[in-house]
Design a protein around this motif. Sequence first.
Motif, mmCIF file in Angstrom:
data_model
loop_
_atom_site.group_PDB
_atom_site.id
_atom_site.type_symbol
_atom_site.label_atom_id
_atom_site.label_comp_id
_atom_site.label_asym_id
_atom_site.label_seq_id
_atom_site.Cartn_x
_atom_site.Cartn_y
_atom_site.Cartn_z
ATOM 1 N N PHE A 221 0.833 -1.207 0.000
ATOM 2 C CA PHE A 221 0.000 0.000 0.000
ATOM 3 C C PHE A 221 0.865 1.253 0.000
ATOM 4 O O PHE A 221 0.650 2.184 -0.787
ATOM 5 C CB PHE A 221 -0.932 -0.031 1.208
ATOM 6 N N TYR A 222 1.873 1.289 0.865
ATOM 7 C CA TYR A 222 2.706 2.487 0.983
ATOM 8 C C TYR A 222 3.735 2.600 -0.133
ATOM 9 O O TYR A 222 4.410 3.626 -0.233
ATOM 10 C CB TYR A 222 3.408 2.504 2.345
ATOM 11 N N SER A 223 3.864 1.570 -0.971
ATOM 12 C CA SER A 223 4.762 1.717 -2.111
ATOM 13 C C SER A 223 4.182 2.684 -3.143
ATOM 14 O O SER A 223 4.918 3.190 -3.995
ATOM 15 C CB SER A 223 5.014 0.358 -2.761
ATOM 16 N N PHE A 224 2.869 2.930 -3.071
ATOM 17 C CA PHE A 224 2.224 3.902 -3.958
ATOM 18 C C PHE A 224 2.009 5.240 -3.266
ATOM 19 O O PHE A 224 1.182 6.046 -3.695
ATOM 20 C CB PHE A 224 0.873 3.344 -4.438
ATOM 21 N N ASN A 225 2.753 5.471 -2.212
ATOM 22 C CA ASN A 225 2.632 6.708 -1.451
ATOM 23 C C ASN A 225 3.431 7.823 -2.124
ATOM 24 O O ASN A 225 4.594 7.628 -2.508
ATOM 25 C CB ASN A 225 3.140 6.479 -0.020
ATOM 26 N N LYS A 226 2.839 8.978 -2.257
ATOM 27 C CA LYS A 226 3.519 10.108 -2.880
ATOM 28 C C LYS A 226 4.501 10.769 -1.929
ATOM 29 O O LYS A 226 5.494 11.366 -2.363
ATOM 30 C CB LYS A 226 2.481 11.131 -3.352
ATOM 31 N N SER B 10 0.604 7.622 -5.955
ATOM 32 C CA SER B 10 1.618 7.966 -6.941
ATOM 33 C C SER B 10 2.462 6.732 -7.248
ATOM 34 O O SER B 10 2.684 5.888 -6.384
ATOM 35 C CB SER B 10 2.523 9.094 -6.433
ATOM 36 N N THR B 11 2.916 6.625 -8.491
ATOM 37 C CA THR B 11 3.853 5.563 -8.891
ATOM 38 C C THR B 11 5.257 6.127 -9.099
ATOM 39 O O THR B 11 6.094 5.512 -9.758
ATOM 40 C CB THR B 11 3.368 4.886 -10.188
ATOM 41 N N GLU B 12 5.504 7.266 -8.499
ATOM 42 C CA GLU B 12 6.788 7.941 -8.693
ATOM 43 C C GLU B 12 7.965 7.088 -8.242
ATOM 44 O O GLU B 12 9.009 7.046 -8.892
ATOM 45 C CB GLU B 12 6.771 9.256 -7.905
ATOM 46 N N TRP B 13 7.782 6.376 -7.129
ATOM 47 C CA TRP B 13 8.913 5.648 -6.551
ATOM 48 C C TRP B 13 9.291 4.431 -7.368
ATOM 49 O O TRP B 13 10.435 3.963 -7.315
ATOM 50 C CB TRP B 13 8.591 5.259 -5.116
ATOM 51 N N TYR B 14 8.368 3.900 -8.169
ATOM 52 C CA TYR B 14 8.720 2.807 -9.062
ATOM 53 C C TYR B 14 9.642 3.315 -10.179
ATOM 54 O O TYR B 14 10.605 2.631 -10.565
ATOM 55 C CB TYR B 14 7.462 2.184 -9.661
ATOM 56 N N GLY B 15 9.350 4.514 -10.678
ATOM 57 C CA GLY B 15 10.231 5.107 -11.682
ATOM 58 C C GLY B 15 11.608 5.399 -11.119
ATOM 59 O O GLY B 15 12.631 5.152 -11.775
ATOM 60 N N ALA C 137 8.730 -0.073 -2.987
ATOM 61 C CA ALA C 137 8.451 -0.441 -4.380
ATOM 62 C C ALA C 137 9.215 -1.695 -4.769
ATOM 63 O O ALA C 137 8.669 -2.594 -5.425
ATOM 64 C CB ALA C 137 8.819 0.727 -5.302
ATOM 65 N N LEU C 138 10.472 -1.772 -4.366
ATOM 66 C CA LEU C 138 11.273 -2.964 -4.663
ATOM 67 C C LEU C 138 10.669 -4.202 -4.007
ATOM 68 O O LEU C 138 10.553 -5.266 -4.641
ATOM 69 C CB LEU C 138 12.706 -2.753 -4.177
ATOM 70 N N ALA C 139 10.275 -4.088 -2.745
ATOM 71 C CA ALA C 139 9.672 -5.221 -2.043
ATOM 72 C C ALA C 139 8.355 -5.630 -2.694
ATOM 73 O O ALA C 139 8.048 -6.826 -2.786
ATOM 74 C CB ALA C 139 9.454 -4.853 -0.576
ATOM 75 N N THR C 140 7.578 -4.666 -3.158
ATOM 76 C CA THR C 140 6.311 -4.981 -3.827
ATOM 77 C C THR C 140 6.550 -5.760 -5.111
ATOM 78 O O THR C 140 5.830 -6.731 -5.416
ATOM 79 C CB THR C 140 5.550 -3.685 -4.139
ATOM 80 N N ILE C 141 7.553 -5.380 -5.873
ATOM 81 C CA ILE C 141 7.879 -6.101 -7.102
ATOM 82 C C ILE C 141 8.297 -7.527 -6.791
ATOM 83 O O ILE C 141 7.871 -8.485 -7.461
ATOM 84 C CB ILE C 141 8.982 -5.364 -7.880
ATOM 85 N N MET C 142 9.115 -7.715 -5.749
ATOM 86 C CA MET C 142 9.561 -9.055 -5.385
ATOM 87 C C MET C 142 8.396 -9.913 -4.912
ATOM 88 O O MET C 142 8.289 -11.089 -5.270
ATOM 89 C CB MET C 142 10.641 -8.960 -4.301
ATOM 90 N N VAL C 143 7.506 -9.338 -4.113
ATOM 91 C CA VAL C 143 6.325 -10.076 -3.647
ATOM 92 C C VAL C 143 5.440 -10.462 -4.832
ATOM 93 O O VAL C 143 4.916 -11.582 -4.900
ATOM 94 C CB VAL C 143 5.540 -9.232 -2.624
ATOM 95 N N SER C 144 5.300 -9.546 -5.794
ATOM 96 C CA SER C 144 4.474 -9.833 -6.964
ATOM 97 C C SER C 144 5.067 -10.966 -7.799
ATOM 98 O O SER C 144 4.337 -11.857 -8.274
ATOM 99 C CB SER C 144 4.332 -8.573 -7.824
ATOM 100 N N LEU C 145 6.394 -10.966 -7.970
ATOM 101 C CA LEU C 145 7.040 -12.024 -8.736
ATOM 102 C C LEU C 145 6.892 -13.380 -8.045
ATOM 103 O O LEU C 145 6.620 -14.401 -8.702
ATOM 104 C CB LEU C 145 8.516 -11.692 -8.941
#
Length: 280
Positions: free
Chosen positions: A29-34, A45-50, A241-249
């Motif tokens: 949830f907080y990975s999309f935090n602005k 926001s998806t700023e932190w993924y970029g 954001a990194l942890a979210t990507i790893m959890v998704s994979l």
Amino acid sequence: MSAKNSLARLSFLIFGFAFLYVPILSLVFYSFNKSRLVTVWGGFSTEWYGRLFENQQILEAAWLSLRVAAINATGATVLGTLAGLALARFGRFRGRTLLSGMTTAPLVMPEVITGLSLLLLFVTTEQAFGWPEGRGVSTITIAHITLTLSYVTIIVQSRLASLDVSLEEAAMDLGARPARVFLLVTLPIISPALVSGWLLAFTISLDDLVIASFVSGPGSSTLPMVIFSKVRLGVSPDINALATIMVSLVTLGVVIAGFVMLRRDRARQRDLQMALDAPG
């Protein structure tokens, strides 16, 4: 009484799943935090993924961890299969107790002790033989193989112990040599154990922090080391954001594996039903 027991079991089940997965969901949830503050919501926001994919330090550490984990898993699977085969098939031989103890020792030994002993080993061999020249990818890989070899050995040995030996004996009675029996009969049967051992070794290597911290050198920081160094200075949203990507994979891999296993189980049941319905 049964209704109360059912309610209690359901409550414990919900509490257990909440204890395990609510922190992960909050991290996603907080990975999309602005906001820069990870605990203060500042809007979607998806700023932190970029920014994550612009962070060369994290990208290089992730590639290094994946490379080391793949090499380690392959090496540990080969050596663990040989060790498991020796322990399961060669009976009582001289040195069996020593081999069994050496392959299982890393399971019960603290990682701090393992990392320190490997560090002293690498320093000693460098002074005596000039290898390895410093510490880096090669020393991390060797250390991880030393750690994960035990897991693969136990998995393969357990699978071989439950294998029907008559299948191998039948192949040898038909004229197949031991090497051919292993390649054409034994290896396909224990292949699920090999895949399980490879995946377990890959995961342990990718997740290791303690041993890698001892045996790594400048320019060879793995992803857990980089994340740990960033956490010590304060968690930033790009780590979420990194942890979210790893959890998704990982979730995607589990879903795909479950789907493949379900299809195989249905195909097996269908073939069995067709065999039972066949005439005569």
